[in-house]
Design a protein around this motif. Sequence first.
Motif, PDB file in Angstrom:
ATOM      1  N   THR A  30       0.808  -1.046   0.423  1.00 40.93           N
ATOM      2  CA  THR A  30      -0.003   0.152   0.134  1.00 40.93           C
ATOM      3  C   THR A  30       0.804   1.555   0.151  1.00 40.93           C
ATOM      4  O   THR A  30       2.345   1.343   0.399  1.00 40.93           O
ATOM      5  N   PRO A  31       0.479   2.206  -1.004  1.00 43.03           N
ATOM      6  CA  PRO A  31       1.147   3.822  -0.102  1.00 43.03           C
ATOM      7  C   PRO A  31       1.363   4.231   0.997  1.00 43.03           C
ATOM      8  O   PRO A  31       0.693   4.335   1.777  1.00 43.03           O
ATOM      9  N   LEU A  32       2.728   4.685   0.934  1.00 42.58           N
ATOM     10  CA  LEU A  32       3.904   4.807   2.094  1.00 42.58           C
ATOM     11  C   LEU A  32       1.772   6.086   2.951  1.00 42.58           C
ATOM     12  O   LEU A  32       1.846   6.762   2.351  1.00 42.58           O
ATOM     13  N   ARG A  33       1.749   5.705   4.235  1.00 43.80           N
ATOM     14  CA  ARG A  33       1.242   7.105   5.546  1.00 43.80           C
ATOM     15  C   ARG A  33       1.714   7.279   6.342  1.00 43.80           C
ATOM     16  O   ARG A  33       1.755   5.630   7.095  1.00 43.80           O
ATOM     17  N   ALA A  34       2.276   8.166   6.479  1.00 45.35           N
ATOM     18  CA  ALA A  34       2.793   8.357   7.862  1.00 45.35           C
ATOM     19  C   ALA A  34       1.694   7.686   8.986  1.00 45.35           C
ATOM     20  O   ALA A  34       2.129   7.553  10.466  1.00 45.35           O
ATOM     21  N   LEU A 159      20.424  10.079   9.814  1.00 46.03           N
ATOM     22  CA  LEU A 159      20.320  10.942   8.361  1.00 46.03           C
ATOM     23  C   LEU A 159      19.757  11.385   7.531  1.00 46.03           C
ATOM     24  O   LEU A 159      19.437  12.298   6.907  1.00 46.03           O
ATOM     25  N   GLN A 160      18.779  10.264   8.146  1.00 42.04           N
ATOM     26  CA  GLN A 160      17.927  10.589   7.011  1.00 42.04           C
ATOM     27  C   GLN A 160      16.401  11.055   7.570  1.00 42.04           C
ATOM     28  O   GLN A 160      15.873  11.647   6.693  1.00 42.04           O
ATOM     29  N   GLN A 167       9.427  15.218   5.135  1.00 46.18           N
ATOM     30  CA  GLN A 167       8.750  13.940   4.669  1.00 46.18           C
ATOM     31  C   GLN A 167       8.755  12.505   5.655  1.00 46.18           C
ATOM     32  O   GLN A 167       8.884  12.398   4.964  1.00 46.18           O
ATOM     33  N   PRO A 168       7.991  12.597   6.898  1.00 41.55           N
ATOM     34  CA  PRO A 168       7.832  11.222   7.581  1.00 41.55           C
ATOM     35  C   PRO A 168       7.490  10.416   6.958  1.00 41.55           C
ATOM     36  O   PRO A 168       8.075   9.484   7.734  1.00 41.55           O
ATOM     37  N   TYR A 235       8.495   5.101  -7.102  1.00 39.81           N
ATOM     38  CA  TYR A 235       9.525   5.977  -6.598  1.00 39.81           C
ATOM     39  C   TYR A 235       9.347   7.346  -6.212  1.00 39.81           C
ATOM     40  O   TYR A 235       7.924   8.047  -6.532  1.00 39.81           O
ATOM     41  N   TYR A 236      10.378   7.688  -4.914  1.00 41.07           N
ATOM     42  CA  TYR A 236      10.053   9.268  -4.523  1.00 41.07           C
ATOM     43  C   TYR A 236      10.794  10.154  -5.077  1.00 41.07           C
ATOM     44  O   TYR A 236      11.560   9.733  -5.187  1.00 41.07           O
TER      45      TYR A 236
END
Length: 426
Positions: A30-34, A159-160, A167-168, A235-236
Amino acid sequence: MDVRIKDGVTLDLLPTKQFKTIGIKVDFVTPLRATVITARALLAQVLETSTAAYPTQTALARQLSLMYGASFGITVLKVGTQHIVRLTCSVVDEQTLDAYQDAQPLFERGMALLRAVLFDPLLPHGSFDPTTFTQQRQNLLTAIKSLDDDKQYLANRRLQEILFAGQPTQAMSALGDITTLGELTAADILTTYHDMLAHDAVHVAVIGDVTLDRVTAALAQWPLAPRQVTDQDPYYRWTPQDQLQVGDDLAPVVQAKLNLAYQLPVYRNDADFMAAVVFNALFGGTPLSLLFTNVREKASLAYYASSNYNPFTGTMTVQTGIQAQNQARVQAIIQEQLAAVQAGNIDEQLLSEVQASLLNARLSALDSPQRLLNARLSAQLTHATMSLDDWTHALQAVTVADVQRVAQQARLQATYCLHGGVDHAE
Protein backbone atom coordinates in the motif's frame (compact mmCIF):
# COMPACT_ATOMS: atom_id res chain seq x y z
CA MET A 1 5.57 -16.94 -14.73
CA ASP A 2 3.40 -13.94 -13.83
CA VAL A 3 -0.33 -14.69 -13.40
CA ARG A 4 -3.24 -12.40 -12.52
CA ILE A 5 -5.34 -14.26 -9.94
CA LYS A 6 -8.00 -11.56 -9.68
CA ASP A 7 -8.10 -7.77 -9.67
CA GLY A 8 -5.29 -6.53 -7.44
CA VAL A 9 -3.91 -10.03 -6.74
CA THR A 10 -0.98 -11.43 -8.71
CA LEU A 11 1.08 -14.61 -8.60
CA ASP A 12 4.72 -15.07 -9.56
CA LEU A 13 5.59 -18.75 -9.97
CA LEU A 14 9.23 -19.74 -10.28
CA PRO A 15 9.08 -23.49 -11.05
CA THR A 16 12.40 -25.24 -10.43
CA LYS A 17 13.79 -28.56 -9.25
CA GLN A 18 16.97 -26.85 -8.02
CA PHE A 19 16.00 -26.68 -4.36
CA LYS A 20 14.86 -29.19 -1.74
CA THR A 21 12.40 -26.66 -0.35
CA ILE A 22 9.39 -24.74 -1.60
CA GLY A 23 9.35 -21.06 -0.71
CA ILE A 24 6.24 -18.91 -0.42
CA LYS A 25 6.16 -15.11 -0.11
CA VAL A 26 3.07 -12.92 0.21
CA ASP A 27 3.40 -9.13 0.01
CA PHE A 28 0.59 -6.77 1.02
CA VAL A 29 1.49 -3.45 -0.58
CA THR A 30 0.00 0.00 0.00
CA PRO A 31 1.20 3.59 -0.47
CA LEU A 32 3.18 4.92 2.46
CA ARG A 33 1.13 6.89 4.96
CA ALA A 34 2.83 8.17 8.07
CA THR A 35 -0.33 7.64 10.12
CA VAL A 36 -0.49 3.89 9.52
CA ILE A 37 3.16 2.76 9.26
CA THR A 38 3.34 2.01 12.98
CA ALA A 39 -0.06 0.32 13.03
CA ARG A 40 0.92 -2.01 10.18
CA ALA A 41 4.17 -2.89 11.94
CA LEU A 42 2.27 -3.76 15.12
CA LEU A 43 -0.32 -5.72 13.13
CA ALA A 44 2.50 -7.81 11.66
CA GLN A 45 3.74 -8.58 15.17
CA VAL A 46 0.29 -9.64 16.35
CA LEU A 47 -0.50 -11.81 13.31
CA GLU A 48 2.86 -13.56 13.54
CA THR A 49 2.18 -14.63 17.11
CA SER A 50 -1.05 -16.61 17.00
CA THR A 51 -4.10 -17.83 15.11
CA ALA A 52 -7.45 -19.13 16.26
CA ALA A 53 -6.18 -22.69 15.74
CA TYR A 54 -2.75 -21.97 17.26
CA PRO A 55 -3.47 -19.37 19.96
CA THR A 56 0.06 -19.17 21.37
CA GLN A 57 3.55 -18.87 19.97
CA THR A 58 4.28 -22.29 21.44
CA ALA A 59 1.33 -23.86 19.61
CA LEU A 60 2.36 -22.21 16.35
CA ALA A 61 5.96 -23.35 16.78
CA ARG A 62 4.77 -26.89 17.48
CA GLN A 63 2.78 -26.89 14.25
CA LEU A 64 5.83 -25.73 12.29
CA SER A 65 7.81 -28.55 13.87
CA LEU A 66 5.15 -31.06 12.80
CA MET A 67 5.57 -29.69 9.27
CA TYR A 68 9.13 -31.06 9.24
CA GLY A 69 10.67 -27.85 10.53
CA ALA A 70 8.88 -25.38 8.26
CA SER A 71 9.84 -21.74 8.73
CA PHE A 72 7.39 -18.85 8.96
CA GLY A 73 7.65 -15.14 9.61
CA ILE A 74 6.12 -11.73 9.02
CA THR A 75 8.08 -8.53 8.52
CA VAL A 76 7.53 -4.99 7.27
CA LEU A 77 9.59 -2.90 4.89
CA LYS A 78 9.56 0.29 2.87
CA VAL A 79 10.26 0.37 -0.86
CA GLY A 80 10.19 3.86 -2.32
CA THR A 81 6.66 5.16 -1.87
CA GLN A 82 5.25 1.81 -0.75
CA HIS A 83 4.87 0.04 2.59
CA ILE A 84 4.90 -3.75 2.60
CA VAL A 85 3.70 -6.35 5.09
CA ARG A 86 5.50 -9.53 4.04
CA LEU A 87 4.65 -13.11 5.05
CA THR A 88 7.11 -15.88 4.24
CA CYS A 89 6.93 -19.63 4.62
CA SER A 90 9.39 -22.30 3.55
CA VAL A 91 8.61 -26.01 3.60
CA VAL A 92 10.57 -29.09 2.66
CA ASP A 93 9.63 -30.64 -0.67
CA GLU A 94 8.31 -33.96 0.62
CA GLN A 95 9.63 -35.66 -2.51
CA THR A 96 13.05 -35.41 -0.90
CA LEU A 97 11.91 -37.18 2.28
CA ASP A 98 12.32 -40.95 2.65
CA ALA A 99 9.08 -41.54 4.51
CA TYR A 100 6.41 -38.87 4.33
CA GLN A 101 3.15 -40.21 5.70
CA ASP A 102 0.76 -37.24 5.70
CA ALA A 103 -1.91 -37.32 2.99
CA GLN A 104 -1.58 -33.57 2.36
CA PRO A 105 1.68 -32.40 0.74
CA LEU A 106 3.79 -29.90 2.67
CA PHE A 107 3.26 -27.10 0.15
CA GLU A 108 -0.50 -27.29 0.64
CA ARG A 109 0.03 -27.41 4.42
CA GLY A 110 2.20 -24.30 4.19
CA MET A 111 -0.44 -22.46 2.19
CA ALA A 112 -3.09 -23.57 4.70
CA LEU A 113 -0.98 -22.20 7.54
CA LEU A 114 -0.65 -18.82 5.81
CA ARG A 115 -4.38 -18.84 5.20
CA ALA A 116 -5.01 -19.39 8.92
CA VAL A 117 -2.62 -16.58 9.86
CA LEU A 118 -4.22 -14.12 7.45
CA PHE A 119 -7.89 -14.99 7.57
CA ASP A 120 -8.43 -16.75 10.88
CA PRO A 121 -6.40 -14.84 13.47
CA LEU A 122 -7.02 -15.00 17.21
CA LEU A 123 -10.06 -12.72 17.58
CA PRO A 124 -11.97 -13.63 20.77
CA HIS A 125 -15.21 -11.61 20.94
CA GLY A 126 -14.38 -10.02 17.57
CA SER A 127 -11.24 -8.22 18.72
CA PHE A 128 -7.58 -9.08 18.99
CA ASP A 129 -6.70 -10.89 22.20
CA PRO A 130 -5.86 -8.16 24.77
CA THR A 131 -2.96 -10.07 26.30
CA THR A 132 -1.41 -10.81 22.92
CA PHE A 133 -1.90 -7.22 21.79
CA THR A 134 -0.29 -5.73 24.89
CA GLN A 135 2.63 -8.12 24.80
CA GLN A 136 3.34 -7.55 21.11
CA ARG A 137 3.08 -3.77 21.48
CA GLN A 138 5.71 -3.99 24.21
CA ASN A 139 7.85 -6.29 22.05
CA LEU A 140 7.70 -3.84 19.14
CA LEU A 141 8.58 -0.97 21.47
CA THR A 142 11.59 -2.93 22.69
CA ALA A 143 12.57 -3.77 19.11
CA ILE A 144 12.41 -0.13 18.00
CA LYS A 145 14.47 1.01 20.98
CA SER A 146 17.01 -1.78 20.56
CA LEU A 147 17.70 -0.69 16.99
CA ASP A 148 19.39 2.39 18.41
CA ASP A 149 21.92 0.12 20.13
CA ASP A 150 23.38 -0.33 16.65
CA LYS A 151 25.08 3.04 16.39
CA GLN A 152 25.54 2.83 12.63
CA TYR A 153 21.82 2.16 12.25
CA LEU A 154 21.12 5.10 14.55
CA ALA A 155 23.41 7.38 12.55
CA ASN A 156 21.79 6.35 9.29
CA ARG A 157 18.30 6.91 10.68
CA ARG A 158 19.26 10.37 11.90
CA LEU A 159 20.74 11.09 8.47
CA GLN A 160 17.43 10.11 6.84
CA GLU A 161 15.54 12.39 9.23
CA ILE A 162 17.76 15.31 8.22
CA LEU A 163 17.65 14.47 4.52
CA PHE A 164 13.86 14.08 4.43
CA ALA A 165 12.86 16.71 6.99
CA GLY A 166 9.17 17.48 6.52
CA GLN A 167 8.60 14.17 4.69
CA PRO A 168 7.69 11.78 7.54
CA THR A 169 6.95 8.78 5.33
CA GLN A 170 10.54 8.77 4.10
CA ALA A 171 12.18 9.84 7.35
CA MET A 172 10.33 7.24 9.44
CA SER A 173 11.50 3.68 9.98
CA ALA A 174 9.40 0.88 8.48
CA LEU A 175 8.63 -0.07 12.11
CA GLY A 176 7.09 3.34 12.81
CA ASP A 177 7.67 5.55 15.83
CA ILE A 178 7.41 5.09 19.57
CA THR A 179 4.96 7.93 20.19
CA THR A 180 2.37 6.58 17.77
CA LEU A 181 2.93 3.04 19.07
CA GLY A 182 2.02 4.07 22.60
CA GLU A 183 -1.29 5.51 21.41
CA LEU A 184 -2.45 2.50 19.38
CA THR A 185 -5.30 0.35 20.64
CA ALA A 186 -6.43 -3.15 19.70
CA ALA A 187 -9.37 -1.53 17.88
CA ASP A 188 -6.94 0.52 15.77
CA ILE A 189 -5.06 -2.64 14.78
CA LEU A 190 -8.30 -4.41 13.88
CA THR A 191 -9.22 -1.54 11.57
CA THR A 192 -5.76 -1.69 10.01
CA TYR A 193 -6.14 -5.45 9.56
CA HIS A 194 -9.44 -5.19 7.71
CA ASP A 195 -8.13 -2.32 5.58
CA MET A 196 -5.06 -4.32 4.58
CA LEU A 197 -7.07 -7.41 3.58
CA ALA A 198 -9.60 -5.37 1.61
CA HIS A 199 -7.49 -2.76 -0.15
CA ASP A 200 -3.79 -3.68 -0.38
CA ALA A 201 -2.32 -4.95 -3.61
CA VAL A 202 -1.35 -8.58 -3.02
CA HIS A 203 1.71 -10.13 -4.66
CA VAL A 204 2.22 -13.85 -4.08
CA ALA A 205 5.44 -15.53 -5.17
CA VAL A 206 6.28 -19.26 -5.02
CA ILE A 207 9.54 -20.98 -5.89
CA GLY A 208 10.10 -24.73 -6.05
CA ASP A 209 8.93 -27.92 -7.74
CA VAL A 210 5.23 -27.06 -7.90
CA THR A 211 2.82 -26.62 -10.78
CA LEU A 212 0.64 -23.62 -11.55
CA ASP A 213 -2.47 -25.74 -10.97
CA ARG A 214 -1.36 -26.63 -7.43
CA VAL A 215 -0.61 -23.03 -6.52
CA THR A 216 -3.83 -21.60 -7.95
CA ALA A 217 -5.85 -24.36 -6.28
CA ALA A 218 -4.31 -23.49 -2.92
CA LEU A 219 -4.88 -19.76 -3.47
CA ALA A 220 -8.50 -20.45 -4.35
CA GLN A 221 -8.97 -21.43 -0.68
CA TRP A 222 -7.96 -17.93 0.41
CA PRO A 223 -10.93 -15.53 0.68
CA LEU A 224 -9.16 -12.71 -1.13
CA ALA A 225 -11.71 -10.41 -2.73
CA PRO A 226 -10.88 -8.45 -5.88
CA ARG A 227 -9.68 -4.96 -5.07
CA GLN A 228 -9.24 -1.75 -7.03
CA VAL A 229 -5.53 -0.98 -7.03
CA THR A 230 -4.21 2.15 -8.69
CA ASP A 231 -0.89 1.62 -10.42
CA GLN A 232 1.27 3.70 -8.08
CA ASP A 233 4.62 5.19 -9.00
CA PRO A 234 6.96 3.36 -6.58
CA TYR A 235 9.65 6.02 -6.91
CA TYR A 236 10.05 8.83 -4.42
CA ARG A 237 11.09 11.85 -6.47
CA TRP A 238 12.29 14.90 -4.59
CA THR A 239 13.81 18.32 -5.11
CA PRO A 240 17.33 18.79 -3.73
CA GLN A 241 18.03 21.39 -1.06
CA ASP A 242 20.03 24.48 -1.96
CA GLN A 243 22.00 24.24 1.29
CA LEU A 244 23.81 21.29 2.84
CA GLN A 245 21.96 19.90 5.85
CA VAL A 246 24.28 19.05 8.76
CA GLY A 247 23.58 17.01 11.89
CA ASP A 248 25.82 16.26 14.85
CA ASP A 249 25.13 14.35 18.08
CA LEU A 250 27.06 13.14 21.10
CA ALA A 251 26.76 9.51 22.19
CA PRO A 252 28.78 7.08 24.33
CA VAL A 253 30.89 5.78 21.43
CA VAL A 254 34.61 5.58 20.78
CA GLN A 255 34.22 5.08 17.05
CA ALA A 256 32.41 8.01 15.46
CA LYS A 257 29.83 7.33 12.75
CA LEU A 258 30.06 9.78 9.85
CA ASN A 259 27.34 9.31 7.23
CA LEU A 260 26.70 11.32 4.08
CA ALA A 261 23.63 11.45 1.81
CA TYR A 262 23.61 12.34 -1.86
CA GLN A 263 20.79 12.82 -4.27
CA LEU A 264 21.37 10.46 -7.19
CA PRO A 265 18.25 10.94 -9.33
CA VAL A 266 18.55 7.71 -11.32
CA TYR A 267 15.67 5.31 -10.73
CA ARG A 268 15.15 1.61 -11.39
CA ASN A 269 13.48 2.04 -14.77
CA ASP A 270 15.84 4.74 -16.05
CA ALA A 271 18.23 4.06 -18.91
CA ASP A 272 21.19 4.87 -16.65
CA PHE A 273 20.14 2.45 -13.89
CA MET A 274 22.87 -0.12 -14.58
CA ALA A 275 25.47 2.63 -14.84
CA ALA A 276 24.31 3.86 -11.41
CA VAL A 277 24.70 0.36 -9.98
CA VAL A 278 28.25 0.19 -11.33
CA PHE A 279 29.04 3.70 -10.11
CA ASN A 280 27.95 2.86 -6.58
CA ALA A 281 29.93 -0.39 -6.61
CA LEU A 282 33.04 1.41 -7.85
CA PHE A 283 32.64 4.36 -5.48
CA GLY A 284 31.94 2.50 -2.24
CA GLY A 285 29.72 -0.52 -2.75
CA THR A 286 32.38 -3.27 -2.90
CA PRO A 287 35.74 -4.11 -1.27
CA LEU A 288 37.30 -3.04 -4.59
CA SER A 289 35.82 0.45 -4.27
CA LEU A 290 37.57 3.79 -4.08
CA LEU A 291 36.27 4.48 -0.58
CA PHE A 292 37.46 1.16 0.77
CA THR A 293 40.84 1.45 -0.92
CA ASN A 294 41.63 5.13 -0.36
CA VAL A 295 39.82 6.05 2.86
CA ARG A 296 40.21 2.80 4.78
CA GLU A 297 43.30 1.09 3.35
CA LYS A 298 45.65 3.81 2.10
CA ALA A 299 44.81 6.72 4.39
CA SER A 300 43.89 4.49 7.36
CA LEU A 301 41.27 7.05 8.35
CA ALA A 302 38.27 4.73 8.69
CA TYR A 303 37.48 1.41 10.29
CA TYR A 304 35.07 0.94 7.41
CA ALA A 305 33.84 3.04 4.50
CA SER A 306 31.10 2.02 2.09
CA SER A 307 28.25 3.38 0.00
CA ASN A 308 24.71 2.23 -0.77
CA TYR A 309 22.47 3.17 -3.71
CA ASN A 310 18.67 3.16 -3.46
CA PRO A 311 17.04 3.16 -6.91
CA PHE A 312 13.58 3.75 -5.42
CA THR A 313 14.41 6.99 -3.59
CA GLY A 314 17.13 8.33 -5.89
CA THR A 315 19.69 8.46 -3.08
CA MET A 316 23.20 7.25 -2.37
CA THR A 317 24.51 7.16 1.19
CA VAL A 318 28.03 6.78 2.54
CA GLN A 319 28.71 5.10 5.89
CA THR A 320 32.02 5.37 7.74
CA GLY A 321 33.41 4.52 11.16
CA ILE A 322 36.14 6.98 12.09
CA GLN A 323 37.92 8.86 14.84
CA ALA A 324 35.93 12.05 15.37
CA GLN A 325 38.99 14.30 15.02
CA ASN A 326 39.44 13.01 11.47
CA GLN A 327 35.99 14.03 10.24
CA ALA A 328 37.14 16.92 8.05
CA ARG A 329 39.93 14.86 6.47
CA VAL A 330 37.62 11.92 5.80
CA GLN A 331 35.00 14.13 4.16
CA ALA A 332 37.70 15.73 2.03
CA ILE A 333 39.01 12.38 0.80
CA ILE A 334 35.48 11.15 0.07
CA GLN A 335 34.89 14.27 -1.98
CA GLU A 336 38.18 13.69 -3.81
CA GLN A 337 37.09 10.20 -4.81
CA LEU A 338 33.76 11.47 -6.10
CA ALA A 339 35.41 14.32 -7.98
CA ALA A 340 37.81 11.88 -9.65
CA VAL A 341 34.94 9.75 -10.93
CA GLN A 342 33.04 12.84 -12.04
CA ALA A 343 36.13 13.88 -14.01
CA GLY A 344 36.31 10.48 -15.67
CA ASN A 345 39.50 9.44 -13.89
CA ILE A 346 38.50 5.78 -13.70
CA ASP A 347 40.93 2.93 -14.20
CA GLU A 348 39.61 0.59 -16.90
CA GLN A 349 40.97 -2.44 -15.06
CA LEU A 350 39.20 -1.41 -11.86
CA LEU A 351 35.96 -0.94 -13.77
CA SER A 352 36.26 -4.46 -15.22
CA GLU A 353 36.96 -5.95 -11.80
CA VAL A 354 33.95 -4.17 -10.28
CA GLN A 355 31.71 -5.43 -13.07
CA ALA A 356 32.99 -8.96 -12.51
CA SER A 357 32.25 -8.73 -8.78
CA LEU A 358 28.70 -7.55 -9.49
CA LEU A 359 28.17 -10.45 -11.88
CA ASN A 360 29.47 -12.93 -9.30
CA ALA A 361 27.09 -11.50 -6.71
CA ARG A 362 24.20 -11.84 -9.13
CA LEU A 363 25.10 -15.43 -9.93
CA SER A 364 25.37 -16.32 -6.24
CA ALA A 365 21.85 -14.97 -5.72
CA LEU A 366 20.58 -17.69 -8.06
CA ASP A 367 21.41 -20.21 -5.32
CA SER A 368 19.18 -18.46 -2.78
CA PRO A 369 15.42 -19.12 -2.99
CA GLN A 370 14.72 -16.22 -0.64
CA ARG A 371 16.69 -13.71 -2.70
CA LEU A 372 14.99 -14.89 -5.88
CA LEU A 373 11.59 -14.49 -4.24
CA ASN A 374 12.41 -11.04 -2.88
CA ALA A 375 13.45 -9.84 -6.32
CA ARG A 376 9.95 -10.50 -7.61
CA LEU A 377 8.46 -7.60 -5.65
CA SER A 378 10.72 -5.14 -7.45
CA ALA A 379 9.57 -6.58 -10.77
CA GLN A 380 5.92 -6.25 -9.74
CA LEU A 381 6.31 -2.64 -8.57
CA THR A 382 8.34 -1.46 -11.54
CA HIS A 383 6.88 -3.70 -14.26
CA ALA A 384 10.49 -4.30 -15.28
CA THR A 385 12.00 -7.73 -15.76
CA MET A 386 15.35 -8.66 -17.24
CA SER A 387 16.77 -12.08 -18.03
CA LEU A 388 20.17 -13.00 -16.67
CA ASP A 389 21.65 -12.75 -20.16
CA ASP A 390 20.18 -9.29 -20.72
CA TRP A 391 21.28 -8.17 -17.27
CA THR A 392 24.82 -9.43 -17.89
CA HIS A 393 24.96 -7.71 -21.27
CA ALA A 394 23.74 -4.43 -19.76
CA LEU A 395 26.32 -4.70 -16.98
CA GLN A 396 29.21 -5.39 -19.32
CA ALA A 397 28.13 -2.58 -21.65
CA VAL A 398 28.66 0.10 -18.98
CA THR A 399 31.61 2.30 -19.91
CA VAL A 400 33.79 4.82 -18.11
CA ALA A 401 31.79 7.57 -19.79
CA ASP A 402 28.53 6.07 -18.47
CA VAL A 403 29.83 5.95 -14.90
CA GLN A 404 31.17 9.48 -15.21
CA ARG A 405 27.82 10.77 -16.48
CA VAL A 406 25.95 9.23 -13.55
CA ALA A 407 28.53 10.39 -11.00
CA GLN A 408 28.10 13.95 -12.19
CA GLN A 409 24.47 13.78 -11.03
CA ALA A 410 25.42 12.98 -7.42
CA ARG A 411 24.82 15.98 -5.20
CA LEU A 412 25.71 16.02 -1.51
CA GLN A 413 22.61 16.89 0.51
CA ALA A 414 23.24 15.99 4.15
CA THR A 415 25.92 14.89 6.59
CA TYR A 416 25.54 13.44 10.06
CA CYS A 417 28.17 12.55 12.64
CA LEU A 418 27.51 10.60 15.83
CA HIS A 419 30.51 10.87 18.14
CA GLY A 420 31.57 10.82 21.78
CA GLY A 421 34.50 10.95 24.15
CA VAL A 422 37.35 8.45 24.14
CA ASP A 423 36.44 7.32 27.65
CA HIS A 424 33.18 5.77 26.46
CA ALA A 425 32.68 2.23 25.26
CA GLU A 426 31.23 1.44 21.85
